[in-house]
Design a protein around this motif. Structure first.
Motif, PDB file in Angstrom:
ATOM      1  N   MET A 272       5.780   1.420   4.850  1.00 39.26           N
ATOM      2  CA  MET A 272       5.602   2.755   5.414  1.00 39.26           C
ATOM      3  C   MET A 272       4.140   2.966   5.840  1.00 39.26           C
ATOM      4  N   ILE A 273       3.223   2.567   4.978  1.00 46.87           N
ATOM      5  CA  ILE A 273       1.789   2.728   5.288  1.00 46.87           C
ATOM      6  C   ILE A 273       1.442   1.893   6.521  1.00 46.87           C
ATOM      7  N   SER A 274       1.948   0.646   6.574  1.00 45.76           N
ATOM      8  CA  SER A 274       1.685  -0.212   7.752  1.00 45.76           C
ATOM      9  C   SER A 274       2.201   0.466   9.013  1.00 45.76           C
ATOM     10  N   GLY A 275       3.374   1.082   8.913  1.00 43.54           N
ATOM     11  CA  GLY A 275       4.009   1.703  10.086  1.00 43.54           C
ATOM     12  C   GLY A 275       3.314   2.963  10.568  1.00 43.54           C
ATOM     13  N   LEU A 276       2.641   3.665   9.665  1.00 42.41           N
ATOM     14  CA  LEU A 276       2.059   4.967  10.057  1.00 42.41           C
ATOM     15  C   LEU A 276       0.533   4.934  10.162  1.00 42.41           C
ATOM     16  N   LYS A 277      -0.049   3.775   9.799  1.00 42.32           N
ATOM     17  CA  LYS A 277      -1.512   3.666   9.799  1.00 42.32           C
ATOM     18  C   LYS A 277      -2.077   3.840  11.214  1.00 42.32           C
ATOM     19  N   GLY A 278      -3.192   4.502  11.312  1.00 45.15           N
ATOM     20  CA  GLY A 278      -3.768   4.729  12.640  1.00 45.15           C
ATOM     21  C   GLY A 278      -3.338   6.076  13.185  1.00 45.15           C
ATOM     22  N   LYS A 279      -2.109   6.478  12.860  1.00 45.62           N
ATOM     23  CA  LYS A 279      -1.619   7.765  13.370  1.00 45.62           C
ATOM     24  C   LYS A 279      -1.913   8.907  12.398  1.00 45.62           C
ATOM     25  N   TYR A 280      -1.809   8.621  11.095  1.00 45.40           N
ATOM     26  CA  TYR A 280      -1.997   9.669  10.088  1.00 45.40           C
ATOM     27  C   TYR A 280      -2.957   9.217   8.985  1.00 45.40           C
ATOM     28  N   GLY A 281      -3.686  10.185   8.431  1.00 43.41           N
ATOM     29  CA  GLY A 281      -4.490   9.919   7.242  1.00 43.41           C
ATOM     30  C   GLY A 281      -3.557   9.941   6.032  1.00 43.41           C
ATOM     31  N   MET A 282      -3.609   8.898   5.227  1.00 40.60           N
ATOM     32  CA  MET A 282      -2.674   8.810   4.094  1.00 40.60           C
ATOM     33  C   MET A 282      -3.412   8.583   2.780  1.00 40.60           C
ATOM     34  N   ALA A 283      -2.769   8.969   1.689  1.00 39.61           N
ATOM     35  CA  ALA A 283      -3.295   8.719   0.343  1.00 39.61           C
ATOM     36  C   ALA A 283      -2.091   8.500  -0.566  1.00 39.61           C
ATOM     37  N   VAL A 284      -2.325   7.720  -1.628  1.00 41.68           N
ATOM     38  CA  VAL A 284      -1.206   7.346  -2.513  1.00 41.68           C
ATOM     39  C   VAL A 284      -1.513   7.700  -3.963  1.00 41.68           C
ATOM     40  N   ILE A 285      -0.493   8.247  -4.637  1.00 41.39           N
ATOM     41  CA  ILE A 285      -0.574   8.438  -6.089  1.00 41.39           C
ATOM     42  C   ILE A 285       0.497   7.540  -6.703  1.00 41.39           C
ATOM     43  N   GLU A 286       0.038   6.588  -7.508  1.00 39.73           N
ATOM     44  CA  GLU A 286       0.952   5.635  -8.136  1.00 39.73           C
ATOM     45  C   GLU A 286       1.179   6.042  -9.581  1.00 39.73           C
ATOM     46  N   GLY A 287       2.431   6.177  -9.983  1.00 37.48           N
ATOM     47  CA  GLY A 287       2.730   6.498 -11.377  1.00 37.48           C
ATOM     48  C   GLY A 287       3.412   5.335 -12.064  1.00 37.48           C
ATOM     49  N   ASP A 288       2.866   4.930 -13.182  1.00 40.53           N
ATOM     50  CA  ASP A 288       3.501   3.891 -14.001  1.00 40.53           C
ATOM     51  C   ASP A 288       3.181   4.181 -15.450  1.00 40.53           C
ATOM     52  N   ILE A 289       3.995   3.658 -16.350  1.00 41.99           N
ATOM     53  CA  ILE A 289       3.669   3.813 -17.767  1.00 41.99           C
ATOM     54  C   ILE A 289       2.443   2.940 -18.088  1.00 41.99           C
ATOM     55  N   ALA A 290       2.439   1.740 -17.542  1.00 40.80           N
ATOM     56  CA  ALA A 290       1.285   0.850 -17.756  1.00 40.80           C
ATOM     57  C   ALA A 290       1.078  -0.050 -16.543  1.00 40.80           C
ATOM     58  N   THR A 291      -0.104  -0.536 -16.425  1.00 37.58           N
ATOM     59  CA  THR A 291      -0.624  -1.450 -15.392  1.00 37.58           C
ATOM     60  C   THR A 291      -1.075  -0.728 -14.115  1.00 37.58           C
ATOM     61  N   THR A 292      -1.943  -1.439 -13.396  1.00 41.04           N
ATOM     62  CA  THR A 292      -2.367  -0.937 -12.082  1.00 41.04           C
ATOM     63  C   THR A 292      -1.787  -1.850 -10.995  1.00 41.04           C
ATOM     64  N   ASN A 293      -0.736  -2.572 -11.341  1.00 43.54           N
ATOM     65  CA  ASN A 293      -0.150  -3.561 -10.417  1.00 43.54           C
ATOM     66  C   ASN A 293       0.212  -2.971  -9.064  1.00 43.54           C
ATOM     67  N   ASP A 294       0.877  -1.814  -9.072  1.00 46.17           N
ATOM     68  CA  ASP A 294       1.367  -1.262  -7.804  1.00 46.17           C
ATOM     69  C   ASP A 294       0.198  -0.807  -6.930  1.00 46.17           C
ATOM     70  N   ALA A 295      -0.802  -0.179  -7.551  1.00 43.06           N
ATOM     71  CA  ALA A 295      -1.983   0.237  -6.775  1.00 43.06           C
ATOM     72  C   ALA A 295      -2.643  -0.992  -6.151  1.00 43.06           C
ATOM     73  N   LYS A 296      -2.710  -2.084  -6.912  1.00 49.33           N
ATOM     74  CA  LYS A 296      -3.349  -3.314  -6.394  1.00 49.33           C
ATOM     75  C   LYS A 296      -2.580  -3.856  -5.186  1.00 49.33           C
ATOM     76  N   LYS A 297      -1.244  -3.738  -5.233  1.00 51.29           N
ATOM     77  CA  LYS A 297      -0.425  -4.242  -4.115  1.00 51.29           C
ATOM     78  C   LYS A 297      -0.720  -3.481  -2.821  1.00 51.29           C
ATOM     79  N   LEU A 298      -1.156  -2.217  -2.956  1.00 52.65           N
ATOM     80  CA  LEU A 298      -1.380  -1.395  -1.752  1.00 52.65           C
ATOM     81  C   LEU A 298      -2.848  -1.327  -1.353  1.00 52.65           C
ATOM     82  N   GLN A 299      -3.708  -1.950  -2.158  1.00 46.43           N
ATOM     83  CA  GLN A 299      -5.164  -1.869  -1.953  1.00 46.43           C
ATOM     84  C   GLN A 299      -5.603  -2.384  -0.584  1.00 46.43           C
ATOM     85  N   LYS A 300      -4.867  -3.384  -0.079  1.00 47.67           N
ATOM     86  CA  LYS A 300      -5.212  -3.999   1.217  1.00 47.67           C
ATOM     87  C   LYS A 300      -5.238  -2.980   2.366  1.00 47.67           C
ATOM     88  N   HIS A 301      -4.536  -1.844   2.192  1.00 49.35           N
ATOM     89  CA  HIS A 301      -4.470  -0.863   3.286  1.00 49.35           C
ATOM     90  C   HIS A 301      -5.752  -0.034   3.411  1.00 49.35           C
TER      91      HIS A 301
END
Ligand SMILES: Nc1nc2c(ncn2[C@@H]2O[C@H](COP(=O)(O)OP(=O)(O)OP(=O)(O)O)[C@@H](O)[C@H]2O)c(=O)[nH]1
Ligand SMILES: [Mg+2]
Length: 222
Positions: free
Chosen positions: A49-78
């Motif tokens: 979704m971020i890849s598809g909308l990048k450039g057109k809209y300003g985006m920010a992400v809130i990642e919720g997990d019980i533990a780890t920062t794995n998901d945030a790390k997966k999206l860091q490249k954006h």
């Protein structure tokens, strides 16, 4: 002696959610809350979704997990603002609450943001009970989870406006009755807008992106 009555435990969450709604209306920011059981594909969907909308809209992400920062790390490249909430550091909660979302929104530059993506904790029960002040709830149901989840977890499905039936690329390999799953979603929520997608191959994703694009643009021009 005066009898004390326990107040609605959700009341402070609801009050904060109302504040968030006002803030998002003032700043014209669209916020979507993605919910599902663990592993249905929320992070993979966010990535596409971020890849598809990048450039057109300003985006920010809130990642919720019980533990780890794995998901945030997966999206860091954006290279967009991402905040990971690890609830094990607080009360080990299995859901996100509006109090935390409010703090995250304070951290983002909302004047440069059009779309906030919340990835809630993988859980089909508690997250449905907490209003986060979002514009829309998007529930993800992957085809490996069985056809009956909408009727087993009705609150999750009847409190959402959009359903993404994900991992449709796997259908040829599964004994899965897609029509039964779609009927179950409609039984619980006749108004649900349903998209059949594969976050892996991109199948069906254009239609979903067009829908999001329209919703974000509507909020921006509201
Ligand atoms: N075949 C296939 N695999 C997918 C698809 N979407 C996600 N996956 C895979 O499913 C697994 C879980 O995906 P995630 O995106 O991490 O799921 P999630 O909902 O974010 O998981 P949690 O955050 O742990 O609840 C990963 O191995 C993904 O590569 C899809 O459309 N098709
Ligand atoms: Mg995830």
């Amino acid at each position: 002696m005066e009898i004390k009555v326990l107040k609605n435990i959700f009341s402070s969450n609801e009050a904060r959610a109302e504040e968030i709604k006002k803030l998002l209306a003032e700043k014209k920011v669209f916020m979507a809350n993605f919910l599902s059981s663990p592993g249905s594909g929320k992070t993979t969907i966010a990535d596409r979704m971020i890849s598809g909308l990048k450039g057109k809209y300003g985006m920010a992400v809130i990642e919720g997990d019980i533990a780890t920062t794995n998901d945030a790390k997966k999206l860091q490249k954006h290279d967009i603002p991402i905040i990971q909430i690890e609830t094990a550091l607080f009360q080990r909660d299995c859901h996100l609450e509006s109090m935390w979302i409010r703090k995250c929104l304070d951290d983002f530059d909302l004047d440069k943001t059009d779309f906030v993506i919340i990835e809630n904790i993988g859980n089909l029960v508690c997250p449905a009970e907490f209003d986060l002040g979002e514009d829309e709830r998007i529930v993800v149901l992957s085809v490996t989870e069985g056809e009956d989840k909408p009727v087993k977890y009705p609150m999750m499905f009847n409190s959402s406006q959009v359903a993404l039936v994900n991992k449709v690329d796997l259908l040829p390999h599964l004994d899965y009755n897609l029509q039964e799953a779609l009927d179950n979603i409609r039984r619980v929520n006749p108004k649900m807008r349903i998209f059949q997608v594969s976050a892996k191959t991109g199948e069906g994703f254009d239609e979903f992106l067009k829908y999001l694009d329209k919703r974000i643009a509507q909020k921006k021009s509201s």
